[in-house]
Design a protein around this motif. Structure first.
Motif, short mmCIF file in Angstrom:
data_model
loop_
_atom_site.label_atom_id
_atom_site.label_comp_id
_atom_site.label_asym_id
_atom_site.label_seq_id
_atom_site.Cartn_x
_atom_site.Cartn_y
_atom_site.Cartn_z
N ILE A 232 0.85 -1.20 0.00
CA ILE A 232 0.00 0.00 0.00
C ILE A 232 0.88 1.24 0.00
O ILE A 232 1.72 1.42 0.90
N ASP A 233 0.73 2.05 -1.04
CA ASP A 233 1.42 3.35 -1.16
C ASP A 233 2.94 3.24 -1.05
O ASP A 233 3.61 4.21 -0.69
N ASN A 234 3.49 2.07 -1.34
CA ASN A 234 4.93 1.86 -1.24
C ASN A 234 5.47 2.09 0.18
O ASN A 234 6.67 2.31 0.37
N LYS A 235 4.56 2.05 1.17
CA LYS A 235 4.94 2.30 2.56
C LYS A 235 4.62 1.15 3.49
O LYS A 235 5.21 1.04 4.57
N ILE A 236 3.69 0.31 3.10
CA ILE A 236 3.21 -0.78 3.96
C ILE A 236 3.18 -2.06 3.14
O ILE A 236 2.77 -2.06 1.97
N THR A 237 3.60 -3.17 3.74
CA THR A 237 3.45 -4.47 3.09
C THR A 237 3.11 -5.52 4.13
O THR A 237 3.41 -5.36 5.32
N TYR A 238 2.48 -6.58 3.68
CA TYR A 238 2.13 -7.71 4.54
C TYR A 238 2.85 -8.94 4.01
O TYR A 238 3.02 -9.11 2.80
N CYS A 239 3.23 -9.82 4.92
CA CYS A 239 3.89 -11.07 4.53
C CYS A 239 3.52 -12.16 5.52
O CYS A 239 3.46 -11.92 6.73
N GLY A 240 3.27 -13.35 5.01
CA GLY A 240 2.94 -14.48 5.87
C GLY A 240 2.23 -15.56 5.09
O GLY A 240 2.35 -15.66 3.87
#
Length: 484
Positions: A232-240
């Motif tokens: 999101i917006d090159n500021k937030i990422t999720y991983c799992g």
């Protein structure tokens, strides 16, 4: 009569020559483990007609020549772009203890990603809270939302994400969403997919199935994109490990709840996940996302070092097992692993046993009931050697433990989508994040301890007491692991 004998003889010779040709192809095929070669040769000789047909369908890691060429060009192109978070020395301000530097050097060899510092992360409480957090981030997005899921179901959580994307697109945020064409077929075929498209969400089905009769000519149908990525917006990422679905997972409800683990990251690591998304997107859609990767970002002065590791059939097949094995051999005090699917190659099984034998407190947690009978059965054939070496083997009783985690000496964590089986190593596109942070790793260890508290400890005596029929089934299925 003579004509019949001649015809029969010619057919027998042709059949034999065809068998020989298949065996030679198996032997000459590059990047294949000896055990896999032997297993396929046995299948082709023991059941010639069926064996040759199955080999044509499943015997080779083939995603299609045109796709391989396109992916290689994309990877070369994207890897040449300096990420906006990396400083001239290529370390992004990462402060990695010297005794862990080799881990991140090995990780760099996979995608070319440097370890980058200044990252922060939050361990999500559970599956539903992950979806709520993701939706809140989508609702707050100002520039773009990028999602990639292997399985996206039109259930409660799946539809919540659909509505969030529609809201974001309608207020002018660029939304791109991808889903695997096999794993997410119910969503892609649903009215929700069309509704997103009508709302302005850009959509793509990755690794499209196409005509099922002609599909084997263009690559294996079971090579899938197993990644779970949100940027999101090159500021937030999720991983799992979590797909876009309810924990009740209605398509396989009898194994529910599906127990997953996700982390929400901020910092320079986001751009590395963005590269993985961009490579997947650009392989399916004629759209250049290079400029997003060039956007400069401020690197925080505090935060932990991390690195994205993305693997797949167009990257060397040894990449993911190499990372797992290196982490196992690097443990000095403690090694804890959770994985739903365990069909290791010999070096990985040896590495895990060696960890316990040299005095490392080594534990691995599997689901007690596996949604794949084949994998669950094959996994149990490895228990006896693990237990004999001193590995603590647990079976989780609280649902299907789908979390893929590894913690090392309460300081290093690997989290992501990759399982410890040949499918993840050779057939699936996967994404993981490796990081060094004692505080966050301790939190991850507490989550692993929570899984262990809901598990039964497997004893060597109980495995040794299995009937000969049970052992025959387990070992036979495991023997076929290289061809599964």
């Amino acid at each position: 009569m003579n004509n019949v004998l001649i015809t029969t003889g010619l057919l027998t010779i042709a059949h034999f020559l065809l068998q020989v040709a298949f065996v030679v192809r198996v032997i000459l095929r590059p990047h294949r483990q000896p055990a896999s070669r032997i297993a396929w040769i046995v299948v082709i000789i023991a059941a010639p007609v069926v064996g040759m047909i199955v080999y044509l369908l499943l015997g080779e890691t083939n995603v299609g020549r045109s796709r391989v060429d396109r992916m290689k060009k994309l990877v070369a192109r994207l890897s040449s772009i300096p990420l906006g978070t990396e400083d001239p020395d290529g370390r992004g301000g990462a402060d990695v203890p010297p005794h862990y530097a080799h881990l991140f050097q090995a990780g760099k060899s996979v995608n070319g990603f440097n370890v980058v510092g200044g990252n922060r992360a939050t361990l999500m409480e559970d599956s539903n809270s992950t979806i709520e957090s993701l939706i809140a981030d989508i609702d707050a997005a100002a520039l773009h939302v990028h999602l990639m899921f292997y399985i996206w179901l039109p259930d409660n959580n799946g539809c919540k994400v659909v509505e969030a994307l529609k809201r974001a697109a309608q207020r002018g945020v660029t939304c791109r969403a991808m889903a695997d064409d096999l794993g997410s077929r119910t969503m892609i075929a649903s009215q929700h997919w069309q509704a997103m498209k009508s709302a302005g969400v850009h959509l793509a089905a990755t690794l499209p199935l196409g005509n099922l009769l002609l599909r084997p000519l263009h690559g294996r149908i079971d090579l899938r994109n197993h990644r779970k990525i949100a940027v999101i917006d090159n500021k937030i990422t999720y991983c799992g490990s979590q797909n876009c679905a309810d924990p009740e997972f209605l398509v396989k409800a009898k194994y529910a709840p599906w127990v997953d683990v996700m982390m929400r990251f901020e910092g320079p690591i986001v751009q590395q996940n963005q590269v993985l998304f961009a490579s997947d997107w650009m392989s399916e859609v004629d759209e250049d996302l290079s400029d997003l990767l060039r956007e400069p970002q401020d690197v925080p002065t505090t935060g932990f070092p991390a690195q994205v590791i993305g693997t797949g059939p167009t990257i060397r097949t040894s990449a993911m097992p190499e990372i797992f094995e290196l982490l196992m051999y690097s443990a000095r005090r403690e090694l804890v692993i959770t994985t739903p699917y365990y069909i290791p190659d010999e070096p990985m099984q040896t590495a895990l046993c060696a960890s316990a034998r040299r005095g490392v407190e080594t534990s691995i947690v599997f689901p007690a009931r596996n949604d794949s009978w084949i994998v669950g059965t094959a996994s149990r054939s490895y228990y006896e050697d693990l237990l004999a070496a001193g590995v603590n083997v647990y079976e989780f009783e609280g649902g299907l433990l789908h979390a893929k985690t590894l913690t090392l000496d309460r300081e290093v964590t690997l989290i992501g989508s990759a399982n410890m089986d040949r499918r993840s190593f050779e057939l699936n596109y996967e994404n993981n994040i490796l990081f060094y942070d004692p505080t966050l790793t301790t939190e991850m260890r507490q989550r692993q301890d929570d899984y262990i508290s809901q598990s039964s400890l497997v004893s060597l005596e109980s495995i040794a007491a299995r009937s000969w029929r049970r052992r025959l089934i387990d070992n036979t299925v495991a023997m076929l692991g290289p061809v599964l």
